[in-house]
Structure formats: structure tokens, C-alpha cells
Write a protein that holds these residues in place. Structure first.
Motif, PDB file in Angstrom:
ATOM      1  N   THR A  19      39.126   3.842   8.173  1.00 39.50           N
ATOM      2  CA  THR A  19      38.846   2.427   7.782  1.00 39.50           C
ATOM      3  C   THR A  19      39.734   1.868   6.767  1.00 39.50           C
ATOM      4  O   THR A  19      40.745   2.572   6.255  1.00 39.50           O
ATOM      5  CB  THR A  19      37.440   2.491   6.926  1.00 39.50           C
ATOM      6  OG1 THR A  19      37.576   3.469   5.821  1.00 39.50           O
ATOM      7  CG2 THR A  19      36.193   3.020   7.708  1.00 39.50           C
ATOM      8  N   ARG A  30      36.364  -4.491  20.456  1.00 39.80           N
ATOM      9  CA  ARG A  30      35.274  -4.254  19.487  1.00 39.80           C
ATOM     10  C   ARG A  30      35.328  -2.705  19.059  1.00 39.80           C
ATOM     11  O   ARG A  30      35.040  -2.355  17.928  1.00 39.80           O
ATOM     12  CB  ARG A  30      34.075  -4.507  20.273  1.00 39.80           C
ATOM     13  CG  ARG A  30      32.903  -3.995  19.623  1.00 39.80           C
ATOM     14  CD  ARG A  30      31.662  -5.025  19.697  1.00 39.80           C
ATOM     15  NE  ARG A  30      30.467  -4.673  18.859  1.00 39.80           N
ATOM     16  CZ  ARG A  30      29.441  -5.028  18.718  1.00 39.80           C
ATOM     17  NH1 ARG A  30      29.140  -6.312  19.099  1.00 39.80           N
ATOM     18  NH2 ARG A  30      28.521  -4.709  17.769  1.00 39.80           N
ATOM     19  N   TYR A  31      35.666  -1.788  19.918  1.00 38.83           N
ATOM     20  CA  TYR A  31      35.746  -0.432  19.595  1.00 38.83           C
ATOM     21  C   TYR A  31      36.643  -0.471  18.170  1.00 38.83           C
ATOM     22  O   TYR A  31      36.446   0.204  17.362  1.00 38.83           O
ATOM     23  CB  TYR A  31      36.229   0.445  20.585  1.00 38.83           C
ATOM     24  CG  TYR A  31      36.722   1.785  20.281  1.00 38.83           C
ATOM     25  CD1 TYR A  31      35.799   2.909  19.756  1.00 38.83           C
ATOM     26  CD2 TYR A  31      38.063   1.891  20.199  1.00 38.83           C
ATOM     27  CE1 TYR A  31      36.485   3.943  19.457  1.00 38.83           C
ATOM     28  CE2 TYR A  31      38.540   3.267  19.584  1.00 38.83           C
ATOM     29  CZ  TYR A  31      37.828   4.263  19.315  1.00 38.83           C
ATOM     30  OH  TYR A  31      38.361   5.395  18.901  1.00 38.83           O
ATOM     31  N   GLU A  36      35.133  -1.685  14.871  1.00 38.82           N
ATOM     32  CA  GLU A  36      34.067  -0.795  14.377  1.00 38.82           C
ATOM     33  C   GLU A  36      34.734   0.068  13.792  1.00 38.82           C
ATOM     34  O   GLU A  36      34.454   0.628  12.663  1.00 38.82           O
ATOM     35  CB  GLU A  36      33.172  -0.482  15.379  1.00 38.82           C
ATOM     36  CG  GLU A  36      32.292  -1.582  15.770  1.00 38.82           C
ATOM     37  CD  GLU A  36      31.185  -1.534  16.641  1.00 38.82           C
ATOM     38  OE1 GLU A  36      30.457  -0.225  16.372  1.00 38.82           O
ATOM     39  OE2 GLU A  36      30.514  -2.219  17.357  1.00 38.82           O
ATOM     40  N   GLY A  61      36.588  -1.167  10.233  1.00 38.22           N
ATOM     41  CA  GLY A  61      35.547  -1.955   9.504  1.00 38.22           C
ATOM     42  C   GLY A  61      36.225  -3.010   8.740  1.00 38.22           C
ATOM     43  O   GLY A  61      37.579  -3.599   9.035  1.00 38.22           O
ATOM     44  N   LEU A 121      32.863 -10.026  19.546  1.00 35.79           N
ATOM     45  CA  LEU A 121      32.972  -9.581  18.297  1.00 35.79           C
ATOM     46  C   LEU A 121      31.974 -10.297  17.198  1.00 35.79           C
ATOM     47  O   LEU A 121      31.779 -10.055  16.240  1.00 35.79           O
ATOM     48  CB  LEU A 121      34.469  -9.802  17.715  1.00 35.79           C
ATOM     49  CG  LEU A 121      35.400  -8.464  17.889  1.00 35.79           C
ATOM     50  CD1 LEU A 121      35.491  -8.054  19.337  1.00 35.79           C
ATOM     51  CD2 LEU A 121      36.543  -8.547  17.084  1.00 35.79           C
ATOM     52  N   LEU A 151      29.472  -8.755  14.817  1.00 40.56           N
ATOM     53  CA  LEU A 151      30.199  -8.032  13.773  1.00 40.56           C
ATOM     54  C   LEU A 151      30.461  -9.052  12.751  1.00 40.56           C
ATOM     55  O   LEU A 151      29.993  -8.767  11.324  1.00 40.56           O
ATOM     56  CB  LEU A 151      31.352  -7.446  14.031  1.00 40.56           C
ATOM     57  CG  LEU A 151      31.425  -6.227  15.212  1.00 40.56           C
ATOM     58  CD1 LEU A 151      32.824  -5.683  15.314  1.00 40.56           C
ATOM     59  CD2 LEU A 151      30.439  -4.967  14.624  1.00 40.56           C
ATOM     60  N   GLU A 181      27.444  -9.851  10.758  1.00 39.04           N
ATOM     61  CA  GLU A 181      26.762  -8.712   9.898  1.00 39.04           C
ATOM     62  C   GLU A 181      27.859  -8.534   8.848  1.00 39.04           C
ATOM     63  O   GLU A 181      27.484  -7.617   8.050  1.00 39.04           O
ATOM     64  CB  GLU A 181      26.620  -7.517  10.854  1.00 39.04           C
ATOM     65  CG  GLU A 181      25.737  -7.894  11.848  1.00 39.04           C
ATOM     66  CD  GLU A 181      25.456  -6.756  12.851  1.00 39.04           C
ATOM     67  OE1 GLU A 181      26.375  -5.688  12.695  1.00 39.04           O
ATOM     68  OE2 GLU A 181      24.938  -6.994  14.157  1.00 39.04           O
ATOM     69  N   ARG A 210      30.846  -7.188   9.437  1.00 35.99           N
ATOM     70  CA  ARG A 210      31.480  -6.001   9.601  1.00 35.99           C
ATOM     71  C   ARG A 210      32.692  -6.231  10.150  1.00 35.99           C
ATOM     72  O   ARG A 210      33.312  -5.152  10.532  1.00 35.99           O
ATOM     73  CB  ARG A 210      30.506  -5.098  10.247  1.00 35.99           C
ATOM     74  CG  ARG A 210      29.162  -4.622   9.720  1.00 35.99           C
ATOM     75  CD  ARG A 210      28.556  -3.559  10.299  1.00 35.99           C
ATOM     76  NE  ARG A 210      27.962  -3.979  11.589  1.00 35.99           N
ATOM     77  CZ  ARG A 210      28.374  -3.100  12.777  1.00 35.99           C
ATOM     78  NH1 ARG A 210      28.628  -2.072  12.611  1.00 35.99           N
ATOM     79  NH2 ARG A 210      27.634  -3.576  13.907  1.00 35.99           N
ATOM     80  N   GLN A 211      33.233  -7.436  10.307  1.00 39.79           N
ATOM     81  CA  GLN A 211      34.357  -7.867  10.873  1.00 39.79           C
ATOM     82  C   GLN A 211      35.560  -7.590  10.265  1.00 39.79           C
ATOM     83  O   GLN A 211      35.752  -8.156   9.113  1.00 39.79           O
ATOM     84  CB  GLN A 211      34.264  -9.019  11.538  1.00 39.79           C
ATOM     85  CG  GLN A 211      35.541  -9.449  12.463  1.00 39.79           C
ATOM     86  CD  GLN A 211      35.290 -10.839  13.263  1.00 39.79           C
ATOM     87  OE1 GLN A 211      34.798 -10.796  14.200  1.00 39.79           O
ATOM     88  NE2 GLN A 211      36.042 -11.973  12.880  1.00 39.79           N
TER      89      GLN A 211
END
Ligand SMILES: C[S@@+](CC[C@H](N)C(=O)[O-])C[C@H]1O[C@@H](n2cnc3c(N)ncnc32)[C@H](O)[C@@H]1O
Length: 193
Positions: free
Chosen positions: A20, A36-37, A40, A43, A65, A68, A71, A73-74
């Protein structure tokens, strides 16, 4: 059970090397599945660059995306309409030599004009640029598609390039179903530590 798919094998290599907060690159966004993988995986503290020469691909990637971002989380995201061969000019100089992983998924954008395909000369230029951007121990993964017109020549050219890559630069491996010569296969290069 069978062996891991080519993509799962690439993911395993990446997850062993990326944490991360890292900086990573999707060199061929396409529908944004790999983007996207990677998002995530690194982070919201990470930085993600994505490249594609087709506007439609970057739109699809941005849409994939979007949840994310909603939320929180992007990662810091830069989607670039342009060739991956020029990636060095787009990546912040502070990140040169610091990138953890760079994914390539060659071929054409599913559902779009299949004549718009990656080309060996720019693909190899991009792989060279990718190696320059990686940190020691970072990884480039390249999924090759020998089963379509043009993809066979590109795969052969990239395999030839990787086969003679000096070991002082990196270590190259191949993961391939040898009974299925037209099936996609993986070449990965780990930059020398
Ligand atoms: C097989 S698709 C990628 C699939 C994608 N990784 C996904 O998860 O959906 C290949 C993509 O490479 C793009 N492409 C072709 N030449 C390119 C170049 N020189 N630089 C960047 N992208 C390129 C195509 O437009 C296409 O969207």
C-alpha cells in the motif's frame, strides 16, 4: 485444479512486490480491469498512472474506478491519453526509479476496433521505459496474445527482446501453456536488486 491463469500468475508476482502507498502503472488500461486491481492493491496513499491511446478505454477505466473514488479508496490517479512508449515523460521525476510494478496487457481493446492493436516497436520502447522507471526488485508483467493477426509477431519480438535482456538489468521469465501455442502467455521481468 490446474495451473494458475496467466493473469493470476502476474498478480501473484505483483502482490509479492507491491505494498500500500506504492506507485504503479497500468501501461494498457483497456477496460480498466488491471487498473482497478492495481488501485485496490496500493490504496488511497498510492499513486497510479494509466495509459491508453483510445479515449474510450480511458472512459471505461474511469467508470470502473469511480466506486473507489466514491468510497475514498482511490489512489492518486493519472489517466493519460497517449502511448506507453512515452511513459517516462508523464511520470513525475521524483518517482523515476521508485515504481513498484508496471502491467502490460497487449493486443486490442475488447469490444472496440480490433485493428487498433499494440505494435512491437512501441511495445518494446515502452518495456525499456518501464524498466528505467522501476525500483530495484520492481516488476514488469506483460501478457502477450500470439493468437491474433499481428499479436503473433509482437509476442515473438517481445520474447526475443526479453531473452537477450542483460542479467545486470533484470531477470526475465516466461509462463506459458506449451500445448496451446495460440493461448495468451506471460513474460515478467524483475529489475535487478
Ligand atoms: C488488451 S487491451 C488491455 C486490457 C486491459 N488491461 C483490461 O484490463 O481491460 C490493450 C489496450 O492497449 C491499448 N494500446 C494500444 N497501443 C497502445 C500504446 N501504444 N500505448 C498505450 N496503450 C495502447 C489499446 O487501445 C487497448 O485498450
Amino acid at each position: 485444479m490446474g495451473f494458475l491463469s496467466v493473469l493470476s500468475f502476474a498478480h501473484r508476482f505483483i502482490e509479492e512486490r507491491v505494498s500500500t502507498g506504492d506507485t504503479v502503472i497500468d501501461a494498457t488500461c483497456g477496460n480498466g480491469v488491471d487498473t482497478r486491481y492495481l488501485a485496490e492493491l496500493i490504496g488511497p496513499r498510492g499513486t497510479l498512472y494509466g495509459f491508453d491511446i483510445q479515449e474510450a478505454a480511458l472512459q471505461r477505466t474511469a467508470e470502473r474506478l469511480a466506486p473507489l473514488a466514491e468510497e475514498g479508496r482511490q489512489p492518486k490517479l493519472r489517466l493519460i491519453l497517449g502511448s506507453h512508449a512515452d511513459m517516462r515523460e508523464h511520470v513525475d521525476t521524483a518517482a523515476h526509479g521508485q515504481v513498484g510494478a508496471i502491467m502490460f496487457n497487449f493486443g486490442y481493446l475488447p469490444g472496440a476496433d480490433p485493428s487498433v492493436i499494440t505494435q512491437a516497436h512501441s511495445s518494446i520502447a515502452a518495456l525499456e521505459a518501464a524498466l528505467a522507471l522501476l525500483r530495484p526488485g520492481g516488476i514488469v508483467t506483460a501478457v502477450l496474445y500470439p493468437g491474433h493477426e499481428g499479436g503473433d509477431r509482437e509476442a515473438a519480438a517481445i520474447e526475443a527482446w526479453a531473452s537477450v535482456l542483460p542479467q545486470a538489468v533484470g531477470q526475465a521469465i516466461i509462463y506459458r501453456m506449451i500445448q496451446k501455442p495460440a493461448a495468451p502467455y506471460l513474460i515478467a521481468v524483475e529489475k535487478r536488486k
